[in-house]
Design a protein around this motif. Structure first.
Motif, PDB file in Angstrom:
ATOM      1  N   TYR A 189     -10.691  40.193  26.515  1.00  0.00           N
ATOM      2  CA  TYR A 189     -11.977  40.252  27.216  1.00  0.00           C
ATOM      3  C   TYR A 189     -11.909  39.557  28.579  1.00  0.00           C
ATOM      4  CZ  TYR A 189     -17.030  39.795  27.966  1.00  0.00           C
ATOM      5  OH  TYR A 189     -18.289  39.851  28.501  1.00  0.00           O
ATOM      6  N   GLN A 190     -11.360  38.357  28.623  1.00  0.00           N
ATOM      7  CA  GLN A 190     -11.361  37.590  29.872  1.00  0.00           C
ATOM      8  C   GLN A 190     -10.540  38.269  30.963  1.00  0.00           C
ATOM      9  OE1 GLN A 190     -10.681  36.340  26.894  1.00  0.00           O
ATOM     10  NE2 GLN A 190     -11.980  34.545  26.505  1.00  0.00           N
ATOM     11  N   THR A 191      -9.447  38.948  30.593  1.00  0.00           N
ATOM     12  CA  THR A 191      -8.587  39.589  31.583  1.00  0.00           C
ATOM     13  C   THR A 191      -9.313  40.720  32.298  1.00  0.00           C
ATOM     14  OG1 THR A 191      -6.658  39.097  30.195  1.00  0.00           O
ATOM     15  CG2 THR A 191      -6.368  40.739  31.932  1.00  0.00           C
ATOM     16  N   GLN A 197     -18.677  36.542  22.372  1.00  0.00           N
ATOM     17  CA  GLN A 197     -19.355  35.482  21.643  1.00  0.00           C
ATOM     18  C   GLN A 197     -18.351  34.480  21.091  1.00  0.00           C
ATOM     19  OE1 GLN A 197     -21.214  38.530  19.097  1.00  0.00           O
ATOM     20  NE2 GLN A 197     -23.128  37.452  19.431  1.00  0.00           N
ATOM     21  N   SER A 198     -18.771  33.251  21.030  1.00  0.00           N
ATOM     22  CA  SER A 198     -17.915  32.222  20.441  1.00  0.00           C
ATOM     23  C   SER A 198     -18.040  32.272  18.924  1.00  0.00           C
ATOM     24  CB  SER A 198     -18.329  30.834  20.948  1.00  0.00           C
ATOM     25  OG  SER A 198     -19.651  30.537  20.516  1.00  0.00           O
ATOM     26  N   ARG A 235     -25.380  34.726  16.410  1.00  0.00           N
ATOM     27  CA  ARG A 235     -25.969  36.007  16.793  1.00  0.00           C
ATOM     28  C   ARG A 235     -24.903  37.099  16.756  1.00  0.00           C
ATOM     29  NH1 ARG A 235     -28.119  34.879  22.559  1.00  0.00           N
ATOM     30  NH2 ARG A 235     -26.082  33.886  22.607  1.00  0.00           N
ATOM     31  N   GLN A 236     -25.331  38.288  16.443  1.00  0.00           N
ATOM     32  CA  GLN A 236     -24.379  39.401  16.358  1.00  0.00           C
ATOM     33  C   GLN A 236     -24.877  40.555  17.203  1.00  0.00           C
ATOM     34  OE1 GLN A 236     -23.578  40.775  12.412  1.00  0.00           O
ATOM     35  NE2 GLN A 236     -21.891  42.099  13.019  1.00  0.00           N
ATOM     36  N   ARG A 258     -17.138  44.732  15.586  1.00  0.00           N
ATOM     37  CA  ARG A 258     -17.680  43.386  15.738  1.00  0.00           C
ATOM     38  C   ARG A 258     -17.386  42.850  17.140  1.00  0.00           C
ATOM     39  NH1 ARG A 258     -16.290  40.193  10.173  1.00  0.00           N
ATOM     40  NH2 ARG A 258     -14.251  41.200  10.337  1.00  0.00           N
ATOM     41  N   THR A 259     -16.558  43.581  17.869  1.00  0.00           N
ATOM     42  CA  THR A 259     -16.342  43.307  19.290  1.00  0.00           C
ATOM     43  C   THR A 259     -16.619  44.605  20.042  1.00  0.00           C
ATOM     44  OG1 THR A 259     -13.996  43.849  19.073  1.00  0.00           O
ATOM     45  CG2 THR A 259     -14.610  41.532  18.793  1.00  0.00           C
ATOM     46  N   PHE A 260     -16.103  44.733  21.234  1.00  0.00           N
ATOM     47  CA  PHE A 260     -16.308  45.930  22.044  1.00  0.00           C
ATOM     48  C   PHE A 260     -15.646  47.140  21.381  1.00  0.00           C
ATOM     49  CE2 PHE A 260     -12.804  43.312  23.495  1.00  0.00           C
ATOM     50  CZ  PHE A 260     -11.724  44.185  23.360  1.00  0.00           C
TER      51      PHE A 260
END
Length: 379
Positions: A160-162, A295-296, A301-302, A333-335
């Motif tokens: 995600y960060q990249t 999200q951490s 939250r979801q 649960r992610t992108f």
């Protein structure tokens, strides 16, 4: 078709490098050796004698087709007794590996379950299969694919960060039209290709494994897992109903997989399997950080992705129109992302972008060009 083209090479007139004279390649003796790989997959639900008979029949059919193709390429006729026909195979090049994933069993079971439910079978049998289908989709929806690169500072847009760093650098108001090439955030790795609204990332250099997670700390998950085990066992071993072998085989494989996890159910368990292939690619939305906030682990939250099946279908079409696409059950649960293993996706891209295949890929193809009538010659 490739075999037929190979036979043609070396025919016609060519210059002998030793004498400098033109000689005919058709008069030269040749020997063509072909190796055929054949294998038998042992299955308990098929009689070994019948399996061998069918395998022998397939091999004889292949040999007849191969001989007819060669005969047609050389003499223009298949050489079949009392049949004046030409045999020219037409089809795609086989580019799939003999690769078996855990996801294959999930996909096979869900697909065969839908077929069984829609066919004419006793309602009691349909109820068993429908219950197992629903529980399978619910329990096996937590799927992940992890790839470990041997390169220490390897970049991946599945991180995600990249990708967020790239999009922020490109879209900020102060960004320059011609940015500095020294900016590491703007360097797109060679293993990444952009097609329309999607990224395609090559993971051939990574050690990859597929993971199914089971949240055993949830009471409903543990209870549903036990129910699914009972349904799968009933389908695989039932004597009351005659379930088809295409449904029983994946049911039996899922039963083995899930029962193995049941033995050591703790807080959270997972099943892992390494993917022994170099042909694996990932499909990602072009700018998913724009609509997805990472999200951490402490954030309860979801985020909810609307219509995950549409995302999976759209991403899947960007890589391949057919074949296994993971995750089988789109529950992100992610992108959103997809992966295809065992298919040479990047080889197809090289063909698309090669100027040698321009006439074959445009509407006015080579065959139509040959058949066009030159009106100027008829005046």
């Amino acid at each position: 078709m490739e075999v037929a083209q190979l036979i043609y090479r070396g025919r016609g007139m060519y210059t002998n490098p030793e004498t400098g004279m033109e000689v005919s390649g058709d008069d030269k003796d040749r020997r063509l050796v072909m190796l055929i790989n054949d294998f038998i997959i042992e299955r308990e639900d098929i009689d070994p004698k019948r399996l061998w008979l069918r395998q022998s029949s397939d091999l004889l059919t292949l040999l007849v087709m191969l001989r007819s193709t060669i005969h047609t390429r050389i003499k223009g006729d298949a050489g079949l007794n009392k049949n004046r026909i030409a045999f020219v195979p037409v089809g795609s090049v086989g580019d799939e590996e003999l690769l078996r994933l855990m996801s294959d069993d999930v996909l096979d079971f869900l697909r065969e379950a839908k077929i069984f439910i829609s066919d004419s079978h006793p309602q009691e049998a349909k109820a068993i299969v429908k219950k197992a289908e629903q529980l399978t989709a619910n329990i096996f929806k937590h799927f992940d694919l992890r790839g470990q690169s041997l390169e220490k500072n390897a970049k991946s847009y599945a991180n995600y960060q990249t990708l967020q760093a790239l999009t922020k650098t490109v879209s900020r108001i102060s960004s320059r039209l011609l940015p500095s090439l020294d900016n590491d955030e703007l360097k797109i790795p060679d293993n990444l290709t952009c097609i329309g609204p999607f990224w395609i990332e090559d993971w051939s250099d990574r050690q990859t494994e597929e993971i199914f997670s089971f949240e055993a700390w949830k009471a409903d998950v543990k209870q549903n897992s036990s129910r699914l085990l009972g349904s799968l066992k009933e389908i695989a071993e039932s004597k009351k109903f005659k379930f088809p072998s295409k449904l029983k085989r994946p049911a039996n494989e899922l039963y083995k997989l899930l029962s193995r996890e049941q033995e050591g159910f703790v807080i959270e368990s997972s099943t892992r399997q390494a993917l022994k292939t170099k042909n694996i690619v990932i499909g990602l939305p072009l700018d998913y950080p724009h609509f997805w906030n990472e999200q951490s682990e402490d954030d309860m939250r979801q985020q909810v992705l609307q219509d995950p099946q549409a995302w999976r279908s759209a991403l899947g079409r960007s890589l391949t129109p057919q074949g296994l696409i993971v995750p089988v059950v789109p529950h992100y649960r992610t992108f959103p992302w997809i992966a295809v293993a065992g298919r040479r996706i990047f080889t197809q891209l090289e063909t698309v972008f090669s100027d040698r295949y321009f006439m074959a890929s445009s509407e006015l193809n080579l065959l139509n060009t040959i058949l066009l009538e030159d009106e100027a010659d008829n005046k």
